[in-house]
Design an enzyme around this catalytic site. Structure first.
Site, PDB file in Angstrom:
ATOM      1  N   SER A 652     -24.862  15.675   2.595  1.00  0.00           N
ATOM      2  CA  SER A 652     -24.060  14.640   3.412  1.00  0.00           C
ATOM      3  C   SER A 652     -23.680  15.244   4.862  1.00  0.00           C
ATOM      4  O   SER A 652     -22.956  14.582   5.688  1.00  0.00           O
ATOM      5  CB  SER A 652     -22.852  14.158   2.542  1.00  0.00           C
ATOM      6  OG  SER A 652     -22.020  15.247   2.074  1.00  0.00           O
ATOM      7  N   LYS A 695     -13.519  11.479   1.559  1.00  0.00           N
ATOM      8  CA  LYS A 695     -13.813  12.279   2.534  1.00  0.00           C
ATOM      9  C   LYS A 695     -12.817  11.897   3.771  1.00  0.00           C
ATOM     10  O   LYS A 695     -12.317  12.322   4.511  1.00  0.00           O
ATOM     11  CB  LYS A 695     -15.016  12.156   3.046  1.00  0.00           C
ATOM     12  CG  LYS A 695     -16.087  13.039   2.045  1.00  0.00           C
ATOM     13  CD  LYS A 695     -17.491  12.814   2.315  1.00  0.00           C
ATOM     14  CE  LYS A 695     -18.470  13.687   1.587  1.00  0.00           C
ATOM     15  NZ  LYS A 695     -19.678  13.619   1.984  1.00  0.00           N
TER      16      LYS A 695
END
Length: 812
Positions: A652, A695
């Protein structure tokens, strides 16, 4: 520069709009009787239940908390109720070989009646048999036989005495001995008188006595025969009397179970044993029969019926869940008791296992628990193949014990076994155990989510209402129901799906009810649900708060304003028990002349996982394909997560690492007000990643601590937009233009946002615009290539001069 539209707050608030709920609280909703969103699993269950062929057992897979056990039990209970009840099973004494008890099956409910009938039979026999032997007729017949023996014996001895008398010999009889003596006129001679006899008379006496003794010996043998015959006659009389007393009682039981051949055979054996053991009944006339297997034997307990499976109260076939699938809990066991310092056992100590109890129906076992128990998995496979349950001790099965024990007759097995476990275990068994696929042919796959639609949303609301009533909770307002649904969506990170994780939903309902009642509310509101969620997080977020505090104090270096070259704010997720949260981390890059190698420092020190290393390798491929198609990639670069002290895995951070690398190459600074996440392929397309909500919220929390400026935000993959289910404070900040989210599809869009400069696209001549980031990257790579080429030429020149010097010296 391509304009990228930020995500609006309205896009983040439309989760349940399509539901069109028409209730004010859950009291107005009916219970939901079906199973939401598990059509594939239900179809597989139906197929397995209806399939009568061997091997069609089931493996039910899915993550923990989906309610698999509850839904499975509900389905199997319904299927079981439509079938006839399974047989009862019992073990009885084997009169031919006591070490091998016999198994008998009876229709459901008759096992208990048969056991009670046998107990009653023994009690009746205890009364009837002694009474029959106390009758006048019995004593008369017995006495006649005894008198006949006495008369016959008396007559024989008298005849012998008369014969002796004719020869002047007297026959002397006593309890101790039988003998002959000389006599005169019927009177026994004394010793002195016998000595006065002539030798001739003595010889004659001895000859007569010898003949008489032969006749006496013959008579004694004949008397023994008569006694045997008398005993046989008395035994026959006893049998007749015993049969007269017992046969009709046993026949009454036979009539009740005449359709069951094994019981008829058993009762014939019982009758024979009763007749052969009449003495026991006569001796124990006044002894109560006890059926406590821990008591001493009285002689009648071998008539007791050991009912191991009783389906009298069952409606349909059994559905059994074995929570502790130890070997003996599955296959049954033979227990022992201590008696006079030794361990003894008999058929009454046979205890059933789960396979016995579920025989004819369904057995549910947790796969992980089963495989954790020694010998259990192999034993289960063995009985499924053999289609019979054979009780053996674990020591016998492993060949570790050599003691005399029982060998109970095997019981035929007709069962459907359902293993419940996760997918990883299923695929492991498929790969490693060849017998698994033969015995468990049906996979029942429970989905973690279902498609979100008007119908499913309303069904979901009914499920919530059902759980509320079932657990006696306060009613939930419509807003509270919506918040619970959004919570489920957040768990699976998808606004187009509804979570089927019933356990976490039920936990939230219970905790929301608690906080509502703590505030003296009679109904649960949306704010009560939110409070329950906040409290769940608060109980688990000590580590998160500590990390964020270190960032705020400057111990962990994170900038949320300004610009820096080769530094990008990345985001990674940390799991601490039930809580997941994100921590921003600086991704930095350095470049120099080299051979196209990109060094992943995390991997070099064994902190990077294989997926992360794959992402780094993709960077090298992207740079070569995007900028150096005609020339070699002549740089070496290093990438690292600064102040990262644990393992890093996943791809990611690929986009963030690539942007840091491009910044390092082009020397174009990157805005620190942005954090970025996303995976990238070799062609620069940005791909979805996990943990997107955590996040975004993690970077938002850091920006909030340091002060929101309106310029901060997160750059994320556009394909992750349907997964956004953010906290209310984040949405409000977006609504007030204090925080921003940019969805991107390509790396060019990412670098454009981070630098504030256009990424640039190649024109018809294949050239990037001079004011673009891509142009600067390409030019810098060309410079590095030229520098490397120059270094290469210098090296060749030096090498040639060295060779010339060697040749010159050689010529001299």
């Amino acid at each position: 520069m391509t304009h990228i539209k930020a995500i609006s707050a309205r896009q983040l608030r439309s989760f349940c709009e399509q539901a069109e709920f028409n209730f004010s609280d859950t009291n107005e909703l009916a219970d939901f009787e079906g199973i939401v969103g598990q059509e594939r699993a239900i179809d597989a269950l139906s197929f397995a239940v209806e399939m009568g062929r061997p091997g069609y057992n089931m493996y039910l897979m899915g993550s923990t908390g989906l309610g698999k056990h509850t839904l499975l039990k509900r389905f199997l209970d319904k299927a079981a109720a439509e079938q006839s009840a399974a047989d009862d099973w019992c073990y009885v004494f084997n009169f031919d070989d006591p070490q091998k008890p016999k198994a008998i099956n009876l229709p459901a409910g008759q096992g208990r009646r048969f056991r009670d009938d046998m107990r009653l039979l023994v009690q009746d026999l205890q009364t009837a048999i002694p009474s029959a032997f106390e009758s006048e007729l019995y004593y008369t017949r017995q006495q006649e036989v005894r008198d006949s023996l006495k008369e016959k014996t008396h007559a024989a001895f008298n005849s012998l005495a008369e014969e002796a008398k004719k020869h002047d010999v007297v026959f002397l009889r006593s309890d101790e001995e039988l003998t002959f003596a000389a006599s005169k006129d019927g009177t026994k001679l004394t010793a002195e008188e016998y000595e006065k006899l002539t030798v001739k008379d003595k010889k004659k006496f001895e000859e007569v006595v010898a003949v008489l003794e032969d006749r006496l010996n013959t008579l004694i043998r004949q008397r023994s025969q008569w006694q045997r015959e008398t005993r046989e006659k008395i035994t026959e009389i006893n049998r007749e009397v015993g049969m007269f007393a017992a046969a009709h009682l046993i026949d009454e039981v036979k009539v009740k179970y005449k359709e069951i051949k094994s019981i008829t055979t058993y009762l014939m054996d019982v009758q024979e044993d009763v007749i052969n053991g009449l003495y026991e009944f006569r001796e124990h006339e006044h002894v109560d029969v006890t059926y406590d297997v821990n008591e001493d034997y009285f002689g009648f307990q071998h008539y007791e019926i050991n009912l191991i499976v009783d389906n009298e109260k069952s409606e349909g076939v059994p559905v059994t869940y074995e929570d502790n699938p130890m070997y003996q809990n599955l296959l049954g066991r033979v227990e022992y008791m201590s008696q006079m310092g030794t361990q003894v056992t008999d058929y009454r100590f046979i205890k059933p296992g789960a396979l016995h109890k579920a025989n004819g129906g369904y057995l549910i076992i947790d796969a992980h628990k089963l495989l954790s128990q020694p010998y259990s998995w192999e034993a289960l496979k063995r009985v499924l193949v053999a289609k019979e349950i054979n009780i053996q001790t674990m020591g016998d099965n492993a060949g570790l014990m050599n003691i005399v024990s029982l060998e109970p007759e095997a019981i035929p097995l007709d069962i459907k076994v359902v293993l419940v476990g996760n997918r990883a275990l299923y695929y492991l068994l498929e790969e490693e155990d060849p017998e698994f696929s033969e015995l468990f042919k049906v996979e029942v796959d429970f989905s973690e989510s279902i498609d979100c639609s008007k119908e499913s949303l309303n069904q979901y609301a009914q499920v919530i209402a059902t759980l509320v009533r079932k657990n006696k909770l306060a009613a939930f307002q419509q807003g509270a129901v919506k918040r619970v649904i959004e919570y489920g969506m957040r768990q699976i990170e998808d606004t187009t799906q509804l979570s089927t994780h019933l356990r976490s939903m039920l936990d939230l309902l219970i905790e929301s009810d608690y906080w509502a009642k703590k505030e003296n509310q009679t109904i649960v509101r949306a704010e009560d649900v939110q409070l329950a969620i906040d409290k769940q997080i608060y109980r688990a977020d000590r580590s998160r708060d500590r990390i964020y505090d270190e960032i705020n104090k400057g111990i962990l270096l994170i900038d949320v304003s300004g610009e820096k070259i080769a530094t990008v704010n990345g985001l990674f997720v940390i799991e601490t028990g039930r809580l997941e949260f994100a921590q921003p981390a600086r991704i930095t890059a350095t470049v120099r002349i080299g051979d196209g190698d990109i060094i992943d420092i995390e991997r070099e020190v064994d902190l990077g996982g294989s997926l992360h290393s794959k992402g780094v390798l993709i960077l090298s491929s992207y740079l070569g394909a995007h900028y150096a198609t005609g020339k070699p990639l002549s740089l070496s670069a290093s990438l690292v997560f600064e102040q990262s002290y644990g393992s890093v895995d996943g791809d990611s951070a690929t986009v963030g690492e690539l942007c840091a690398l491009m910044s390092a190459i082009s020397k174009v600074p990157v805005k620190q007000s942005f954090a970025i996440t996303g995976s990238a392929d070799q062609h620069g397309n940005v791909q979805a990643i996990g943990g997107i909500n955590e996040k975004i919220e993690g970077f938002f929390d850091i920006c909030k601590l340091k002060g929101l400026t309106g310029e901060q935000g997160v750059i994320l993959p556009a394909t992750n937009v349907p997964h956004l289910i953010l906290r209310d404070d984040v949405i409000k900040a977006i609504e007030k233009k204090q925080f921003v989210l940019y969805p991107i599809n390509t790396v060019d869009e990412a670098i454009s946002l981070l630098t504030g400069q256009p990424a640039g696209e190649r024109n018809a001549k294949g050239e990037f615009p001079e004011d673009s980031v891509n142009y600067k990257v390409e030019q810098r790579l060309l410079e590095l290539a030229e520098l490397k080429h120059e270094d290469h030429l210098k090296d060749e020149h030096c090498h040639n001069e060295h060779d010339d010097d060697k040749e010159s010296k050689k010529d001299k």
